[in-house]
Design an enzyme around this catalytic site. Structure first.
Site, short mmCIF file in Angstrom:
data_model
loop_
_atom_site.label_atom_id
_atom_site.label_comp_id
_atom_site.label_asym_id
_atom_site.label_seq_id
_atom_site.Cartn_x
_atom_site.Cartn_y
_atom_site.Cartn_z
N SER A 146 -8.83 6.00 1.14
CA SER A 146 -7.60 6.62 0.98
C SER A 146 -7.90 8.10 0.97
O SER A 146 -9.01 8.46 0.92
CB SER A 146 -6.98 6.31 -0.49
OG SER A 146 -5.92 7.14 -0.76
N TYR A 159 -7.28 5.57 -9.87
CA TYR A 159 -7.16 5.38 -8.30
C TYR A 159 -8.09 6.23 -7.54
O TYR A 159 -9.11 5.69 -6.69
CB TYR A 159 -5.85 5.12 -8.04
CG TYR A 159 -5.79 4.75 -6.47
CD1 TYR A 159 -5.92 3.68 -5.95
CD2 TYR A 159 -5.43 5.72 -5.64
CE1 TYR A 159 -5.63 3.28 -4.75
CE2 TYR A 159 -5.21 5.56 -4.34
CZ TYR A 159 -5.31 4.26 -4.01
OH TYR A 159 -5.25 3.75 -2.53
N1 LIG Z 1 -0.07 2.16 0.56
C1 LIG Z 1 -0.73 3.28 0.59
O1 LIG Z 1 -0.15 4.34 0.47
C2 LIG Z 1 -2.11 3.42 0.82
C3 LIG Z 1 -2.72 4.75 1.21
C4 LIG Z 1 -4.10 4.69 1.31
C5 LIG Z 1 -4.83 3.77 1.09
N2 LIG Z 1 -4.38 2.67 0.78
C6 LIG Z 1 -5.31 1.38 0.56
O2 LIG Z 1 -5.08 0.47 1.44
C7 LIG Z 1 -5.25 -0.89 0.82
C8 LIG Z 1 -4.21 -1.92 1.17
O3 LIG Z 1 -3.05 -1.09 0.45
P1 LIG Z 1 -1.69 -1.63 0.63
O4 LIG Z 1 -0.73 -0.46 0.59
O5 LIG Z 1 -1.45 -2.80 1.71
O6 LIG Z 1 -1.44 -2.57 -0.79
P2 LIG Z 1 -0.66 -3.92 -0.84
O7 LIG Z 1 0.68 -3.89 -0.40
O8 LIG Z 1 -0.29 -3.87 -2.58
O9 LIG Z 1 -1.53 -5.11 -0.62
C9 LIG Z 1 -2.69 -5.59 -1.33
C10 LIG Z 1 -3.60 -6.57 -0.92
O10 LIG Z 1 -4.71 -6.57 -1.62
C11 LIG Z 1 -4.68 -7.60 -2.30
N3 LIG Z 1 -5.49 -7.81 -3.45
C12 LIG Z 1 -5.10 -6.69 -4.51
N4 LIG Z 1 -5.93 -7.20 -5.53
C13 LIG Z 1 -6.94 -7.92 -5.11
C14 LIG Z 1 -8.33 -8.55 -5.75
N5 LIG Z 1 -8.53 -8.45 -6.90
N6 LIG Z 1 -8.80 -9.51 -5.05
C15 LIG Z 1 -8.43 -9.87 -3.93
N7 LIG Z 1 -7.33 -9.23 -2.88
C16 LIG Z 1 -6.46 -8.24 -3.69
C17 LIG Z 1 -3.09 -8.16 -2.64
O11 LIG Z 1 -2.79 -9.68 -2.63
P3 LIG Z 1 -3.11 -10.17 -4.02
O12 LIG Z 1 -2.36 -9.39 -5.04
O13 LIG Z 1 -2.23 -11.41 -3.83
O14 LIG Z 1 -4.41 -10.47 -4.47
C18 LIG Z 1 -2.73 -7.85 -1.16
O15 LIG Z 1 -2.79 -8.68 -0.03
C19 LIG Z 1 -5.77 -0.52 -0.76
O16 LIG Z 1 -7.12 -0.46 -0.67
C20 LIG Z 1 -5.14 0.63 -0.82
O17 LIG Z 1 -5.77 1.45 -1.91
C21 LIG Z 1 -3.00 2.48 0.70
#
Ligand SMILES: NC(=O)c1ccc[n+]([C@@H]2O[C@H](COP(=O)([O-])OP(=O)(O)OC[C@H]3O[C@@H](n4cnc5c(N)ncnc54)[C@H](OP(=O)(O)O)[C@@H]3O)[C@@H](O)[C@H]2O)c1
Length: 263
Positions: A146, A159
């Site tokens: 991130s 985070y």
């Molecule tokens: N959204 C943003 O603004 C942003 C920006 C920069 C980076 N990111 C990063 O991008 C990645 C994906 O984020 P997103 O925005 O797509 O988040 P999201 O919409 O909340 O999706 C998160 C995914 O991770 C899974 N997950 C969460 N905890 C887990 C665990 N302990 N074991 C296995 N799977 C797990 C969730 O499924 P379950 O809950 O069913 O396990 C879901 O499939 C993350 O690493 C996040 O930090 C996000």
């Protein structure tokens, strides 16, 4: 030609689902991992219905005790689809709290929770797959970090700490694996329009009384481009790096398609 097998964590929704879909569209076989079985099954069924080679792997990346069974299930998929060549460590959590409160509503330590999912999850999967990668001299690992791994943001110190840890690990791993034919990199997106952001928007609405539109505009305005990154932008960057990206690259995604490569 059939593409390689990729393991994508957090692939049931948001960025991970977009990455899985993009890799499958480009011919890779994809094992999608996440905790929630229903959402995972729905995502995999949708991709499978388009003729893609996708499989579901229920897995909590924060739980070391769950790893042996997951690796055994993965080995069965490998028998059918070939060895995993690409690991996308995308699963992540983001919970906010002021510095003075280091616990969540159930009293669990926020730093331990974030490190368990966002740092130890990725490094344990890398360690588990590394012997096979080394033996075959083929393997690429992309950690979805991130911009919070490059700079700080207020009220999400746990985070930020976990994503800084993941970036430091990525840099060290890239140096160590340089001469071994493997590559490690990281994506550093600014705010992405995913279910994780929707949760942050709900939190801001609840705590400040702002409208949903105002809260979304607040997050978009934090990004260098002034726009939220889309999951598809992240998926394209992931697919391109996995195909040809350089070892040790940190790819900053700034919105509106803007990218910067750092090290
Ligand atoms: N959204 C943003 O603004 C942003 C920006 C920069 C980076 N990111 C990063 O991008 C990645 C994906 O984020 P997103 O925005 O797509 O988040 P999201 O919409 O909340 O999706 C998160 C995914 O991770 C899974 N997950 C969460 N905890 C887990 C665990 N302990 N074991 C296995 N799977 C797990 C969730 O499924 P379950 O809950 O069913 O396990 C879901 O499939 C993350 O690493 C996040 O930090 C996000």
């Amino acid at each position: 030609m059939e593409g390689p097998l990729a393991l994508v964590t957090g692939a049931s929704r948001g960025i991970g689902a977009a990455i899985a879909a993009e890799l499958a569209r480009r011919g890779a076989a994809v094992v999608c991992a996440a905790r929630g079985r229903e959402a995972l099954a729905a995502t995999v069924a949708e991709l499978g219905a388009s003729g893609h080679r996708v499989r579901a792997l229920p897995l909590d990346v924060a739980d070391p005790a769950a790893l042996p069974a997951a690796l055994a299930a993965l080995a069965d998929f490998e028998t059918e689809l070939g060895p995993v060549e690409w690991l996308v460590n995308n699963a992540g959590i983001a919970l906010s709290a002021p510095l003075a409160r280091g616990t969540d509503e159930q009293g669990r330590d926020l730093y331990e929770r974030h490190l368990a999912v966002n740092f130890h999850g990725p490094r344990r999967l890398l360690e588990a797959l590394l012997p096979g990668f080394l033996a075959r001299r083929r393997g690429r690992v992309l950690n979805v970090a991130s911009s919070a791994g490059l700079v700080g943001y207020a009220y999400v110190s746990a985070y930020c700490a976990s994503k800084h840890a993941l970036i430091g690990y990525t840099r060290a791993a890239a140096l160590e694996l340089e001469a071994k034919g493997l590559a490690v990199g990281a994506l550093c997106p600014h705010y992405v329009d995913s279910p994780m952001l929707a949760a942050s928007v709900r939190n801001v609405v609840q705590k400040t009384g702002q409208s949903e539109a105002q809260a979304r505009a607040f997050f978009a305005a934090q990004n260098p481009s002034g726009a939220l990154v889309t999951p598809q932008e992240v998926a394209l960057a992931a697919a391109e790096w996995l195909a040809t990206g350089g070892n040790g690259e940190l790819i900053e995604l700034r919105g509106r398609g803007e990218r910067r490569i750092l090290r």
